[in-house]
Design a protein around this motif. Structure first.
Motif, PDB file in Angstrom:
ATOM      1  N   GLY A  41      50.048  39.745  46.059  1.00 48.62           N
ATOM      2  CA  GLY A  41      49.685  40.609  44.944  1.00 48.62           C
ATOM      3  C   GLY A  41      48.795  39.877  43.954  1.00 48.62           C
ATOM      4  O   GLY A  41      48.761  38.641  43.893  1.00 48.62           O
ATOM      5  N   LYS A  42      48.042  40.632  43.165  1.00 52.09           N
ATOM      6  CA  LYS A  42      47.131  40.056  42.160  1.00 52.09           C
ATOM      7  C   LYS A  42      47.239  40.850  40.874  1.00 52.09           C
ATOM      8  O   LYS A  42      47.347  42.071  40.900  1.00 52.09           O
ATOM      9  CB  LYS A  42      45.682  40.092  42.666  1.00 52.09           C
ATOM     10  N   GLY A  43      47.220  40.149  39.752  1.00 52.16           N
ATOM     11  CA  GLY A  43      47.271  40.777  38.443  1.00 52.16           C
ATOM     12  C   GLY A  43      45.942  40.697  37.727  1.00 52.16           C
ATOM     13  O   GLY A  43      44.888  40.551  38.339  1.00 52.16           O
ATOM     14  N   THR A  44      45.985  40.755  36.384  1.00 50.83           N
ATOM     15  CA  THR A  44      44.766  40.880  35.600  1.00 50.83           C
ATOM     16  C   THR A  44      44.317  39.610  34.906  1.00 50.83           C
ATOM     17  O   THR A  44      43.184  39.536  34.442  1.00 50.83           O
ATOM     18  CB  THR A  44      44.948  41.931  34.499  1.00 50.83           C
ATOM     19  N   GLY A  45      45.192  38.602  34.777  1.00 51.63           N
ATOM     20  CA  GLY A  45      44.860  37.511  33.879  1.00 51.63           C
ATOM     21  C   GLY A  45      44.929  37.993  32.444  1.00 51.63           C
ATOM     22  O   GLY A  45      45.630  38.957  32.112  1.00 51.63           O
ATOM     23  N   ILE A  46      44.137  37.355  31.575  1.00 49.12           N
ATOM     24  CA  ILE A  46      44.167  37.711  30.150  1.00 49.12           C
ATOM     25  C   ILE A  46      42.892  38.433  29.716  1.00 49.12           C
ATOM     26  O   ILE A  46      42.859  39.084  28.673  1.00 49.12           O
ATOM     27  CB  ILE A  46      44.397  36.445  29.298  1.00 49.12           C
ATOM     28  N   TYR A  47      41.810  38.333  30.518  1.00 45.65           N
ATOM     29  CA  TYR A  47      40.530  38.971  30.193  1.00 45.65           C
ATOM     30  C   TYR A  47      39.835  39.265  31.508  1.00 45.65           C
ATOM     31  O   TYR A  47      39.526  38.346  32.269  1.00 45.65           O
ATOM     32  CB  TYR A  47      39.688  38.032  29.325  1.00 45.65           C
ATOM     33  N   PHE A  48      39.610  40.556  31.807  1.00 46.19           N
ATOM     34  CA  PHE A  48      38.984  40.923  33.078  1.00 46.19           C
ATOM     35  C   PHE A  48      37.886  41.941  32.840  1.00 46.19           C
ATOM     36  O   PHE A  48      37.687  42.421  31.721  1.00 46.19           O
ATOM     37  CB  PHE A  48      40.037  41.433  34.070  1.00 46.19           C
ATOM     38  N   GLU A  49      37.152  42.277  33.906  1.00 43.20           N
ATOM     39  CA  GLU A  49      35.997  43.168  33.779  1.00 43.20           C
ATOM     40  C   GLU A  49      36.073  44.300  34.795  1.00 43.20           C
ATOM     41  O   GLU A  49      36.581  44.116  35.913  1.00 43.20           O
ATOM     42  CB  GLU A  49      34.697  42.390  34.011  1.00 43.20           C
ATOM     43  N   VAL A  50      35.548  45.449  34.410  1.00 49.53           N
ATOM     44  CA  VAL A  50      35.383  46.596  35.297  1.00 49.53           C
ATOM     45  C   VAL A  50      33.919  46.995  35.217  1.00 49.53           C
ATOM     46  O   VAL A  50      33.460  47.526  34.201  1.00 49.53           O
ATOM     47  CB  VAL A  50      36.297  47.769  34.886  1.00 49.53           C
ATOM     48  N   VAL A  51      33.162  46.704  36.278  1.00 52.48           N
ATOM     49  CA  VAL A  51      31.712  46.890  36.247  1.00 52.48           C
ATOM     50  C   VAL A  51      31.190  47.071  37.664  1.00 52.48           C
ATOM     51  O   VAL A  51      31.784  46.581  38.628  1.00 52.48           O
ATOM     52  CB  VAL A  51      31.040  45.677  35.550  1.00 52.48           C
TER      53      VAL A  51
END
Length: 376
Positions: free
Chosen positions: A341-351
Motif C-alpha cells: 500500500g502507498k499513502g500521501t506523505g505530507i505534500y503531494f501533487e495531482v497533475v
C-alpha cells in the motif's frame, strides 16, 4: 441478459459512469522524503518531479539529478513542502520548503544547471513548520506563502516583485493572527468574495485590505489535529462553502456543513466521511474523471509520528472519494501493508504529467516516491 439493480439501472440511464478509475502504479525512488513537487525544472516543456535531495527528469523520470541534501533529524528530513515559485525572477522555477526542527522557512534556488546544488536562501524564522501552502491571499495574482506553525503566530509571506511583476528573491512577512494550531485552509466562507483563512479552532474573516486591516476571528468549530490543507468547497451545492478536514494524527475524515439557525447564526454540522482510517494529514480536491465534478484525494501519512499515532500499524492507503449528492463514496487507489500500500506523505501533487487530459497522482513519503498514472 444482463441483470441490473434498480440503482445501477438509474445510473446507467442518467449516463453516470459507475466504474472506478484505473490507476497504474510506478515506483520512482525508494527515498523516504515526505514531500514532492511537480514543475518544469530545466525549461524543456516537460514536467519534472522534485522530492527531497533529488529531482527526476520528465517525461520518464528515470534520470535523477541532485538538488541538495535536506537536514535530517532521526526519521525526518526538514523538507515538509515543495512549493514551486520563480522567487528571483530569473526564469527558472525555484521552490519553497521548511521543516519541524529547523524552525525556519526557506527557498532553494534553481541553478539552471543539471548537476549543481540548489542553494538555500532563508526567508524567515517561523517556529516549527508542520508544512507550507501557497494561496493568493490578497487577490493580486501572485501566490503568498503560508506555513502552518502549531502554537505560533499565523503569518503570511508575500513575495516582493519588481515593476515587471518578477520576483526579487525577497519576502515581506505579515502577521494575521496571534496563534494557530495543527491545520490550515483557505477559501471564501462568508461569500463576500474574499479568501478567508481556516485554522483548527475557527476561521479568520479576511478584511478588504488583508495586509493592513484586522482579520476577524470566528471560533465556531474545533477540527483538532486537522489536515493541511483543510478543503473549502460547497460540497452539497446549497450556495454556502463547507469544510473538509482529516485528522492528521488520529482516526477520522469528515466534512462540516455550513448552516444557519432560525436567528441567522452560523453553525457547522459534522458529517463523517471515513472514521475507520487514520493519519489523513493532507488532501487535494480535483476532477479525476473529467466529469466536471471534483473528487477528494487523500490517504495515510505513513509513520507520521514514527508509529506513535493511533492506527499507525494499520494498512497504508491512498483513496479518492466521490460526492453522490448525499454522501461520499470511497474508491481505493492503493491499499495494503508496507511495501504494497502507498499513502500521501505530507505534500503531494495531482497533475496531468503526460498531456493525456487526465490528472495523475504523485506521492512521496517514508514508503518511497511513486506516480499513479490515471488511465481512465
Amino acid at each position: 441478459m444482463a441483470l441490473y439493480t434498480p440503482l445501477l439501472f438509474i445510473l446507467l440511464i442518467l449516463g453516470i459512469d459507475t466504474a472506478p478509475i484505473h490507476f497504474r502504479k510506478q515506483m520512482i525512488a525508494a527515498e523516504s522524503f515526505e514531500s514532492v513537487g511537480v514543475f518544469d525544472v530545466n525549461n524543456d516543456q516537460n514536467l519534472d518531479l522534485v522530492s527531497g535531495a533529488f529531482w527526476y527528469e520528465g517525461p520518464h523520470f528515470l534520470k535523477r539529478h541532485i538538488v541538495a541534501q535536506p537536514r535530517r533529524f532521526g526519521e525526518y528530513y526538514d523538507d515538509f513542502s515543495t512549493v514551486p515559485m520563480d522567487v528571483d525572477g530569473d526564469g527558472w522555477i525555484d521552490f519553497i520548503t521548511g521543516g519541524w526542527n529547523d524552525n525556519s522557512i526557506y527557498w532553494r534556488k534553481n541553478p539552471g544547471n543539471f548537476e549543481a546544488e540548489w542553494k538555500e536562501q532563508k526567508i524567515g524564522e517561523t517556529g516549527n513548520i508542520e508544512t507550507t501552502r501557497a494561496w493568493d491571499i490578497d487577490g493580486d495574482g501572485v501566490l503568498e506563502i503560508v506555513p502552518n506553525n502549531p502554537g505560533k503566530p499565523l503569518r503570511v509571506f508575500k513575495l516582493i516583485v519588481d515593476a515587471a511583476g518578477k520576483g526579487t528573491g525577497k519576502f515581506q512577512a505579515y502577521q494575521v493572527w496571534d496563534k494557530q494550531g495543527h491545520g490550515l485552509g483557505f477559501g471564501d466562507l462568508n461569500n463576500d468574495g474574499r479568501g478567508d483563512l481556516i485554522i483548527n479552532n475557527g476561521w479568520l474573516e479576511a478584511p478588504k485590505n488583508p495586509f493592513v486591516d484586522k482579520w476577524i476571528f470566528h471560533q465556531e468549530f474545533d477540527l483538532q489535529s486537522a489536515s493541511i490543507p483543510i478543503i473549502i468547497t460547497d460540497v452539497n451545492g446549497d450556495g454556502k462553502n463547507d469544510c473538509i478536514a482529516g485528522k492528521g494524527h488520529d482516526y477520522g475524515l469528515d466534512w462540516y456543513e455550513q448552516k444557519t439557525d432560525p436567528t441567522g447564526k452560523r453553525f457547522w454540522q459534522l458529517h463523517p466521511i471515513d472514521p475507520f482510517n487514520s493519519q489523513y494529514h493532507t488532501m487535494a480536491w480535483a476532477d479525476l474523471d473529467n466529469d466536471g465534478k471534483k473528487e477528494l484525494i487523500t490517504g495515510k501519512r505513513y509513520r507520521a509520528h514514527n508509529d506513535k499515532d493511533p492506527g499507525s500499524a494499520d494498512p497504508i492507503g491512498l483513496y479518492y472519494f466521490q460526492w453522490n449528492g448525499e454522501s461520499f463514496s470511497k474508491q481505493i487507489i492503493s491499499y495494503g501493508p508496507f511495501g504494497e500500500g502507498k499513502g500521501t506523505g505530507i505534500y503531494f501533487e495531482v497533475v496531468d504529467l503526460r498531456g493525456t487530459g487526465r490528472k495523475d497522482i504523485i506521492v512521496a513519503g517514508k514508503g518511497g516516491l511513486y506516480v499513479f498514472f490515471n488511465e481512465g
